[in-house]
Design a protein around this motif. Structure first.
Motif, PDB file in Angstrom:
ATOM      1  N   UNK A  49      13.385  -9.172  -2.049  1.00  0.00           N
ATOM      2  CA  UNK A  49      13.201 -10.415  -2.605  1.00  0.00           C
ATOM      3  C   UNK A  49      12.015 -11.189  -1.972  1.00  0.00           C
ATOM      4  N   UNK A  50      11.628 -10.916  -0.427  1.00  0.00           N
ATOM      5  CA  UNK A  50      10.688 -11.722  -0.170  1.00  0.00           C
ATOM      6  C   UNK A  50       9.102 -11.126  -0.400  1.00  0.00           C
ATOM      7  N   UNK A  51       8.519 -12.060  -1.005  1.00  0.00           N
ATOM      8  CA  UNK A  51       7.059 -11.420  -1.326  1.00  0.00           C
ATOM      9  C   UNK A  51       5.826 -11.761  -0.105  1.00  0.00           C
ATOM     10  N   UNK A  52       6.159 -12.467   1.114  1.00  0.00           N
ATOM     11  CA  UNK A  52       5.280 -12.817   1.696  1.00  0.00           C
ATOM     12  C   UNK A  52       5.879 -12.373   3.417  1.00  0.00           C
ATOM     13  N   UNK A  53       5.277 -12.262   4.266  1.00  0.00           N
ATOM     14  CA  UNK A  53       5.608 -11.968   5.792  1.00  0.00           C
ATOM     15  C   UNK A  53       5.699 -10.466   5.778  1.00  0.00           C
ATOM     16  N   UNK A  54       6.735 -10.219   6.994  1.00  0.00           N
ATOM     17  CA  UNK A  54       6.934  -9.039   7.396  1.00  0.00           C
ATOM     18  C   UNK A  54       7.736  -8.280   6.261  1.00  0.00           C
ATOM     19  N   UNK A  55       8.650  -8.888   5.554  1.00  0.00           N
ATOM     20  CA  UNK A  55       9.638  -8.231   4.633  1.00  0.00           C
ATOM     21  C   UNK A  55       8.858  -8.081   3.433  1.00  0.00           C
ATOM     22  N   UNK A  56       7.626  -8.801   3.153  1.00  0.00           N
ATOM     23  CA  UNK A  56       6.507  -8.476   2.100  1.00  0.00           C
ATOM     24  C   UNK A  56       6.200  -7.149   1.802  1.00  0.00           C
ATOM     25  N   UNK A  57       6.080  -6.503   2.893  1.00  0.00           N
ATOM     26  CA  UNK A  57       5.653  -5.120   3.034  1.00  0.00           C
ATOM     27  C   UNK A  57       6.424  -4.196   2.309  1.00  0.00           C
ATOM     28  N   UNK A  58       7.794  -4.572   2.221  1.00  0.00           N
ATOM     29  CA  UNK A  58       8.717  -3.513   1.213  1.00  0.00           C
ATOM     30  C   UNK A  58       8.519  -3.925  -0.089  1.00  0.00           C
ATOM     31  N   UNK A  59       8.024  -5.106  -0.441  1.00  0.00           N
ATOM     32  CA  UNK A  59       8.000  -5.586  -1.625  1.00  0.00           C
ATOM     33  C   UNK A  59       6.555  -4.903  -2.137  1.00  0.00           C
ATOM     34  N   UNK A  60       5.548  -4.996  -1.363  1.00  0.00           N
ATOM     35  CA  UNK A  60       4.370  -4.595  -1.861  1.00  0.00           C
ATOM     36  C   UNK A  60       4.348  -2.983  -1.932  1.00  0.00           C
ATOM     37  N   UNK A  61       5.001  -2.276  -1.233  1.00  0.00           N
ATOM     38  CA  UNK A  61       5.016  -1.152  -1.390  1.00  0.00           C
ATOM     39  C   UNK A  61       6.140  -0.506  -2.376  1.00  0.00           C
ATOM     40  N   UNK A  62       7.049  -1.060  -2.595  1.00  0.00           N
ATOM     41  CA  UNK A  62       7.511  -0.972  -3.928  1.00  0.00           C
ATOM     42  C   UNK A  62       6.948  -1.120  -5.381  1.00  0.00           C
ATOM     43  N   UNK A  63       5.982  -2.159  -5.363  1.00  0.00           N
ATOM     44  CA  UNK A  63       5.230  -2.536  -6.295  1.00  0.00           C
ATOM     45  C   UNK A  63       4.056  -1.353  -6.536  1.00  0.00           C
ATOM     46  N   UNK A  64       3.456  -0.934  -5.419  1.00  0.00           N
ATOM     47  CA  UNK A  64       2.476   0.267  -5.617  1.00  0.00           C
ATOM     48  C   UNK A  64       3.403   1.459  -6.022  1.00  0.00           C
ATOM     49  N   UNK A  65       4.587   1.541  -5.579  1.00  0.00           N
ATOM     50  CA  UNK A  65       5.013   3.097  -5.903  1.00  0.00           C
ATOM     51  C   UNK A  65       5.587   2.735  -7.529  1.00  0.00           C
ATOM     52  N   UNK A  66       5.856   1.635  -8.101  1.00  0.00           N
ATOM     53  CA  UNK A  66       6.275   1.633  -9.397  1.00  0.00           C
ATOM     54  C   UNK A  66       5.145   1.616 -10.501  1.00  0.00           C
ATOM     55  N   UNK A  67       3.980   0.893  -9.965  1.00  0.00           N
ATOM     56  CA  UNK A  67       2.781   1.001 -10.997  1.00  0.00           C
ATOM     57  C   UNK A  67       1.833   2.071 -10.965  1.00  0.00           C
ATOM     58  N   UNK A  68       1.722   2.781  -9.707  1.00  0.00           N
ATOM     59  CA  UNK A  68       1.077   3.844  -9.435  1.00  0.00           C
ATOM     60  C   UNK A  68       1.945   5.073  -9.332  1.00  0.00           C
ATOM     61  N   UNK A  69       2.981   5.174  -9.986  1.00  0.00           N
ATOM     62  CA  UNK A  69       3.961   6.362  -9.849  1.00  0.00           C
ATOM     63  C   UNK A  69       3.341   7.669 -10.135  1.00  0.00           C
ATOM     64  N   UNK A  70       2.587   7.752 -10.853  1.00  0.00           N
ATOM     65  CA  UNK A  70       1.649   9.070 -11.172  1.00  0.00           C
ATOM     66  C   UNK A  70       0.906   9.537  -9.978  1.00  0.00           C
ATOM     67  N   UNK A  71      -0.072   8.395  -9.710  1.00  0.00           N
ATOM     68  CA  UNK A  71      -1.006   8.768  -8.457  1.00  0.00           C
ATOM     69  C   UNK A  71      -0.116   9.312  -7.116  1.00  0.00           C
ATOM     70  N   UNK A  72       0.946   8.355  -6.920  1.00  0.00           N
ATOM     71  CA  UNK A  72       2.014   8.578  -5.649  1.00  0.00           C
ATOM     72  C   UNK A  72       2.477   9.893  -5.812  1.00  0.00           C
ATOM     73  N   UNK A  73       3.071  10.297  -6.952  1.00  0.00           N
ATOM     74  CA  UNK A  73       3.667  11.778  -7.201  1.00  0.00           C
ATOM     75  C   UNK A  73       2.717  12.819  -7.044  1.00  0.00           C
TER      76      UNK A  73
END
Length: 74
Positions: free
Chosen positions: A36-60
């Motif tokens: 739920x947090x998009x800033x700070x330390x917990x924002x790293x989890x959010x940003x990694x989730x966004x990278x994983x969902x948007x670039x799922x082909x490249x990550x795979x």
């Protein structure tokens, strides 16, 4: 066996972290609690989730290439 302090270990850790956060984004209770947090330390989890969902082909493909390298070439 990969070492955490080598480039291979950092790459594997990063890919697994991105894949795990993208998976946790699909779980409703964990999504509202962890991502739920998009800033700070917990924002790293959010940003990694966004990278994983948007670039799922490249990550795979990166996961497959890294696995092939570690299993067969290293």
């Amino acid at each position: 066996m990969t070492n955490v302090y080598s480039f291979d270990g950092i790459l594997v850790f990063g890919l697994l972290f991105i894949c795990t956060c993208a998976y946790l984004k699909k779980v409703p209770r964990l999504n509202s609690w962890l991502l739920s947090e998009k800033k700070g330390v917990w924002g790293v989890f959010y940003k990694a989730a966004v990278i994983g969902t948007r670039l799922h082909v490249a990550v795979a493909l990166s996961c497959l290439c890294t696995a092939f390298y570690i299993v067969f070439l290293k």
